[in-house]
Design a protein around this motif. Structure first.
Motif, PDB file in Angstrom:
ATOM      1  N   THR A 103       0.829  -1.197   0.000  1.00  0.00           N
ATOM      2  CA  THR A 103       0.000   0.000   0.000  1.00  0.00           C
ATOM      3  C   THR A 103       0.865   1.249   0.000  1.00  0.00           C
ATOM      4  N   THR A 113       0.752   3.938  -3.006  1.00  0.00           N
ATOM      5  CA  THR A 113       0.403   5.336  -2.836  1.00  0.00           C
ATOM      6  C   THR A 113       1.606   6.241  -3.119  1.00  0.00           C
ATOM      7  N   LYS A 151      -2.207  10.275   5.588  1.00  0.00           N
ATOM      8  CA  LYS A 151      -3.303   9.671   4.835  1.00  0.00           C
ATOM      9  C   LYS A 151      -3.190   8.158   4.735  1.00  0.00           C
ATOM     10  N   VAL A 152      -2.000   7.638   4.934  1.00  0.00           N
ATOM     11  CA  VAL A 152      -1.820   6.188   4.776  1.00  0.00           C
ATOM     12  C   VAL A 152      -1.376   5.540   6.084  1.00  0.00           C
ATOM     13  N   PRO A 197      -3.697   6.388   9.499  1.00  0.00           N
ATOM     14  CA  PRO A 197      -5.026   5.748   9.460  1.00  0.00           C
ATOM     15  C   PRO A 197      -4.941   4.221   9.441  1.00  0.00           C
ATOM     16  N   MET A 198      -3.975   3.670   8.711  1.00  0.00           N
ATOM     17  CA  MET A 198      -3.918   2.211   8.640  1.00  0.00           C
ATOM     18  C   MET A 198      -3.432   1.603   9.945  1.00  0.00           C
ATOM     19  N   ALA A 257     -16.447   4.660  11.125  1.00  0.00           N
ATOM     20  CA  ALA A 257     -15.702   4.875   9.887  1.00  0.00           C
ATOM     21  C   ALA A 257     -16.195   3.937   8.794  1.00  0.00           C
ATOM     22  N   ARG A 258     -16.736   2.805   9.202  1.00  0.00           N
ATOM     23  CA  ARG A 258     -17.205   1.833   8.227  1.00  0.00           C
ATOM     24  C   ARG A 258     -18.659   2.057   7.831  1.00  0.00           C
ATOM     25  N   GLY A 259     -19.223   3.164   8.262  1.00  0.00           N
ATOM     26  CA  GLY A 259     -20.617   3.422   7.912  1.00  0.00           C
ATOM     27  C   GLY A 259     -21.590   2.539   8.677  1.00  0.00           C
ATOM     28  N   GLY A 316      -2.687  -3.038  -3.109  1.00  0.00           N
ATOM     29  CA  GLY A 316      -2.222  -1.886  -2.343  1.00  0.00           C
ATOM     30  C   GLY A 316      -3.300  -0.848  -2.116  1.00  0.00           C
ATOM     31  N   LEU A 317      -4.513  -1.297  -1.847  1.00  0.00           N
ATOM     32  CA  LEU A 317      -5.597  -0.338  -1.596  1.00  0.00           C
ATOM     33  C   LEU A 317      -5.573   0.109  -0.137  1.00  0.00           C
ATOM     34  N   LEU A 318      -6.230   1.229   0.113  1.00  0.00           N
ATOM     35  CA  LEU A 318      -6.327   1.727   1.481  1.00  0.00           C
ATOM     36  C   LEU A 318      -7.594   1.150   2.113  1.00  0.00           C
ATOM     37  N   HIS A 333      -9.093   1.635   4.800  1.00  0.00           N
ATOM     38  CA  HIS A 333      -9.977   2.499   5.586  1.00  0.00           C
ATOM     39  C   HIS A 333     -10.748   3.483   4.717  1.00  0.00           C
ATOM     40  N   ARG A 334     -10.636   3.341   3.386  1.00  0.00           N
ATOM     41  CA  ARG A 334     -11.349   4.274   2.512  1.00  0.00           C
ATOM     42  C   ARG A 334     -12.292   3.522   1.594  1.00  0.00           C
ATOM     43  N   TYR A 394      -7.634   8.881  -4.725  1.00  0.00           N
ATOM     44  CA  TYR A 394      -6.472   9.209  -3.882  1.00  0.00           C
ATOM     45  C   TYR A 394      -5.431  10.062  -4.608  1.00  0.00           C
ATOM     46  N   TYR A 398     -16.224  -0.875   0.865  1.00  0.00           N
ATOM     47  CA  TYR A 398     -14.837  -0.856   1.315  1.00  0.00           C
ATOM     48  C   TYR A 398     -14.083  -1.989   0.621  1.00  0.00           C
TER      49      TYR A 398
END
Lengths: 672, 357
Positions: free
Chosen positions: A254, A258, A271-272, A275-276, A352-354, B130-132, B134-135, B143, B175
């Protein structure tokens, strides 16, 4: 302090490594335990001849030169308060912490002159805390928070409880401010940065809580300042270590993906990576809060405000009933903080997951804010809402508890006495006379030889350094007595850990019953454990040992259970298919394959028991812990107390390093 | 995708290349930069490791990719192909050599220039997505736009366009962990497309997927290429995939180039036993063009047979050729350059049948 310990995967039995690492397998095929036995037999032989000579025992009021000069160092520091810039800085810092705590106290817990009550009274504080619980973790936690705060009030310890929370949260706030940047550094830094921070944090975490107090009080003063600084120093490592670990373990794919989109360093972090790693960071925060709470209670020893003070006052008077209520409130607070932070992390994940209706949530919070504001107003206006009338339950509870323990000890006196006598006769006394009545050169040589046998070459250097340090600081005899208590306690811990750990690993039912109890046990500050044990065994070294065992058992049992469970089912199946009995399966398959976990459990057990053996100095455990206590009490004994503190650290590092070396040899990761 | 001939001429001059790689080296290990230029650099990988402790990931690789071309880099694991593709945007810092993208020298670019290049010109799709986590899907896709500083409304609108382009309609607010592997890789693809780059890099994007889904995704890439005409560099260890997607294929072994060529060249004229072994299982009629099976025209050849371009693949020509009594005349432009009779066709098809028995 270790709810997040990751058990090592069961290591496959390592094949004989031809000897580059100590004797063990290299010289012919004499097994390691035989070497150890040989060392002990030789030790006992020489001990019989030389018993009582060169034991370096130091009588009550005697000081060595080193101790005297430590005392002089303290006098110099105190004298230099006026013109030494370093000490001025630390005192300024301390004064700043004091003023922050003081301001918060006047807001929440003590009368703010000329008001007869704090700015925000009982009802207001409870309402606000409940609302915060509702906002971050949902209504169940809100109920828990409300119940906890009400219990602080109705048992008459309102201001002490709020003081403890204030010290805890001021320290946690500063810990996060300092710790998060360091965690980012650890998480994103290179190997050298990691190695340095890891070593420093290791040493910090090896130190028993009690030891922090002496030097910190010297530089920051007693009271709120010393309490906050001790607490923050003790609470800092978990957040650095766990959050750093979380940031470092963010998936490299990831990050690469990114990065390939052209992000800056800051964008990557915010942002990465953060949060992760959020879940792990919250676990770190939880551990930091729990560590802070446990240290903040002990900080009552340096006059830190909070619930620790009534416990301490009662403990030194051997008043179990008096210690019970404040001790139980500390447990309530620990459970409340632990549950809230854990639930908050799940809740925020859900949001966060709705998984939550955010609009509904906003409406509910806004609606709930109305009664909170009303409660705030009431608590500033009316005495009944500012201060809760003490319904006088506490003395009744204390009497009931005293009565119960009296009945209990009367009824089971024979049993507890027999247990005490048995452990004393079989373990404690023989080992104590061997360790403390041997000449220093014999005990030291034997410890070194045993370290080499179990830990190999890797264990030798730290052992030599630590033994040398013990000699230098002149408390050899006391150190041997403390070491004895620690070793005996660890043996008991490991007995418990193996029996219960194997039971948990083999039976789902046992696990379901035991695990929540152990989890709860791990959140309770060590101080509190002394209370019931003191009731059973009175002010003796035995109380310290048993309290240490109770304190260390949860973590050790869980490590063993997880290690045994991690043994591959196909290996067990293969064993079964050859027709092994249940006993053979445990002894020949599961325990050997979980060896790494056993070693790790012993390591943790040693450190936890040592920490408790020192605190036990308060309730008659003697030796190094008592020296520290005395150092606080009498300024002319300060040097000796400091030497005892350093000796405790050296002991801790020594046992930790030997256990790690042993773990390394049996293929365990040196993780903690 | 077989407009290879005019592309080849385009690729010859690097000024017009979308991507130009010259003498690229990547050596992992201490003081790696001192090895290049010394005799050590010529050692095999194992010898270099034994002598210096360094590992050569990419050894002296040069190639050009034309605008709009699909360039496949193929090799087994450890051949250095993933290292190569990461060196192109300096996700791995190359040890020596140069990379030019749209005429910009990547290897000497400053941090800001490099970021600008990654944001606007080159995007990459990864094997493990490689996805995020949490989004939501839509914010994963957006992104790249987000870190450029685009406003939320604008970038979401833009990402939404790409969503339908890759067939993710209806999944915008899911997600990543709620999607299957294939769908997750569609998100990866959409993320790469969202910034409208001129070059797309694919690092074994479909290796982690089931065979059927892999085939779907390959067709998706072919469709996207047809619609968008983006330059693509595609890394794979799967020869079938390489032949299916590639205008040209670079075969790598131990960090070195073994062969570069069009699919029919690699199959029809392997440069050595390594490549020959590799392509031995390939159904040749699916890859070879008439060029590879024709013979010189003779004066007595019938002039009545069908006319076909020399780029026609044998399998596509087979039916018409066998149906006609006269041999096929193979043309390049207007000129007849060869003749293909039934025997020639059958030789390829039958040989392949035998190889598969």
């Amino acid at each position: 302090m270790s709810a997040t310990l990751t058990p090592p995967a069961a290591a496959p039995p390592t094949p004989d490594q031809p000897g580059r690492d100590g004797p063990g397998r290299s010289i012919a095929s004499i097994p390691r335990w035989a070497w150890a036995l040989g060392v002990v037999v030789l030790w006992v032989g020489i001990w019989a001849l030389t018993k009582g000579t060169d034991t370096l025992a130091l009588a009550g009021r005697e000081h060595t030169d080193v101790q005297t000069s430590l005392g002089r160092f303290r006098d110099d520091v105190l004298a230099g308060r006026a013109d030494n810039p370093v000490i001025q800085l630390t005192y300024d810092l301390g004064a700043w912490f004091t003023s922050v705590v003081d301001w918060l106290q006047r807001m929440l817990s003590v009368p703010d002159f000329p008001r007869p009550v704090p700015q925000v009274g009982w009802l207001g504080v409870t309402a606000v805390a409940t609302w915060v619980g509702l906002a971050v973790a949902g209504w169940r936690i809100a109920v828990l928070v409300a119940a906890s705060f009400v219990s602080f009030g109705v048992f008459g310890y309102w201001s002490e409880a709020i003081d403890l929370l204030i010290v805890t949260f001021v320290a946690v706030g500063v810990s996060v401010l300092i710790g998060m940047p360091l965690a980012v550094l650890v998480g994103t830094g290179n190997r050298a940065v990691n190695a340095v921070t890891n070593t420093v944090l290791d040493i910090f975490q090896t130190m028993p809580t009690f030891v922090y107090l002496l030097p910190i009080v010297l530089f920051f003063g007693i009271g709120a300042a010393g309490a906050v600084v001790c607490t923050l120093v003790y609470a800092l490592p978990p957040i650095i270590r766990i959050a750093g670990h979380g940031i470092r373990n963010v998936s490299t794919t990831t990050i690469e993906a990114t990065d390939s989109a052209g992000q800056t360093w800051w964008q990557r972090l915010t942002k990465v990576q953060l949060p992760m790693a959020r879940k792990t960071i919250v676990v770190g925060l939880n551990q930091t809060i729990m560590a802070a709470l446990s240290m903040a209670t002990i900080a009552s020893y340096v006059d830190g405000p909070g619930l620790g003070q009534p416990v301490l006052d009662a403990l030194v008077k051997n008043d179990v009933g008096g210690a019970f209520v404040p001790g139980a409130l500390i447990v309530v607070m620990a459970v409340m903080l632990d549950r809230s932070t854990t639930a908050a992390s799940e809740y925020s994940e859900m949001a966060a997951r709705g998984g939550l209706d955010l609009r509904l949530r906003r409406i509910v919070l806004a609606a709930a804010a109305v009664p909170v504001l009303v409660a705030l107003h009431l608590s500033r206006t009316y005495p009944w809402a500012a201060e809760l009338d003490d319904p006088g339950w506490t003395p009744k509870v204390a009497d009931a508890v005293d009565g119960f323990f009296e009945w209990f000890t009367d009824t089971f006196r024979d049993a507890t006495q027999a247990f005490k006598d048995l452990v004393s006769a079989v373990l404690l006394n023989p080992l104590q006379s061997l360790l403390s009545e041997s000449p220093w050169w014999l005990a030291g040589g034997a410890i070194l030889a045993l370290a080499f046998v179990v830990g190999g070459l890797r264990a030798v250097a730290p052992t030599v350094v630590c033994l040398g340090g013990l000699l230098y600081f002149g408390l050899w005899h006391d150190a041997m007595v403390t070491l004895n208590m620690t070793l005996v306690g660890t043996v008991l811990v490991m007995l418990l850990a193996v029996v219960l750990g194997v039971a948990m690993a083999r039976s789902r039912a046992v696990d379901v019953v035991l695990r929540p109890t152990l989890d709860a046990g791990q959140t309770i500050p060590p101080f509190v454990y002394l209370i019931p044990v003191l009731a059973l065994f009175g002010p003796t070294r035995f109380t310290a040992i048993v309290a240490g065992v109770v304190y260390a058992a949860p973590v050790a049992i869980k490590l063993v259970a997880d290690g045994v469970r991690a043994v591959s089912p196909s290996t067990i199946e293969a064993g079964r298919s050859t027709g092994s009995t249940r006993w053979q399966e445990i002894v020949k398959v599961q325990l050997p394959m979980a060896r790494a976990s056993l070693v790790l459990a012993a390591n943790q057990g040693l450190l936890y028991v040592l920490a408790m053996a020192v605190i036990g100095g308060l309730v008659g455990a003697g030796a190094l812990g008592y020296d520290v206590v005395l150092g606080f009490a009498r300024s002319e004994e300060w040097g000796k107390g400091a030497a005892a503190g350093i000796s405790i650290v050296l002991l801790g590092i020594m046992v930790d390093r030997i256990a790690r070396a042993a773990a390394h040899r049996s293929g365990a990761p040196a993780a903690r | 995708m077989s407009v290879a001939t005019e592309k080849e001429t385009a690729a010859a001059t690097s000024a017009e290349s979308a991507l130009s790689v010259r003498n690229l080296w990547k050596i992992f290990g201490p003081r790696a930069d001192r090895i290049i230029g010394t005799p050590d650099a010529q050692l095999s990988r194992a010898e270099l490791k034994a002598k210096t402790g360094c590992v050569a990931g990419v050894k002296d690789v040069s190639f050009e990719v034309a605008p709009g071309e699909v360039f496949v880099v193929m090799g087994l694991s450890g051949s250095g192909k993933s290292t190569l593709v990461r060196c192109l945007t300096r996700l791995i810092e190359p040890t020596a050599g140069s990379v030019l993208i749209d005429g910009i020298d990547v290897t000497t670019a400053s941090d800001a220039q490099l970021r600008d290049l990654r944001r606007n010109r080159v995007s990459m799709v990864f094997q493990h997505f490689g996805l995020l986590p949490h989004r939501q899907v839509i914010d994963n896709i957006a992104y790249g736009l987000e870190i450029r500083g685009m406003k939320k409304k604008e970038r979401r609108a833009k990402a939404e366009e790409v969503v339908s382009l890759v067939g993710l309609d209806g999944f915008s607010h899911s997600y990543p962990d709620q999607l299957s592997g294939g769908m997750q890789q569609r998100v990866g693809l959409a993320r790469a497309l969202a910034g409208d780059p001129s070059i797309l890099l694919f690092d074994e994007p479909f290796s982690a997927l089931d065979p059927l889904i892999r085939r779907d995704m390959q067709n998706e890439v072919i469709r996207l290429h047809r619609d968008l005409r983006k330059t693509m560099v595609f890394i794979t260890h799967d020869l079938q995939e390489a032949l299916k997607l590639g205008d040209r294929i670079l075969i790598m072994r131990d960090g070195e180039i073994v062969q570069i060529g069009r699919p029919d060249e690699v199959v029809g004229a392997p440069v050595d036993d390594y490549v020959r072994d590799f392509v031995s299982e390939v159904p040749r009629s699916h890859v070879l063009t008439l060029k590879w099976v024709m013979r010189e025209p003779r004066p007595d050849d019938s002039m009545d047979g069908p006319v076909m371009s020399c780029d026609t693949i044998v399998r596509q020509a087979a039916k018409a050729a066998l149906a006609s009594e006269h041999p096929v005349r193979v043309v390049e432009g207007d000129r007849v350059i060869g003749i293909v009779d039934d025997d020639a066709i059958l030789r390829v098809v039958v040989a392949e049948e035998e190889a598969h028995q």
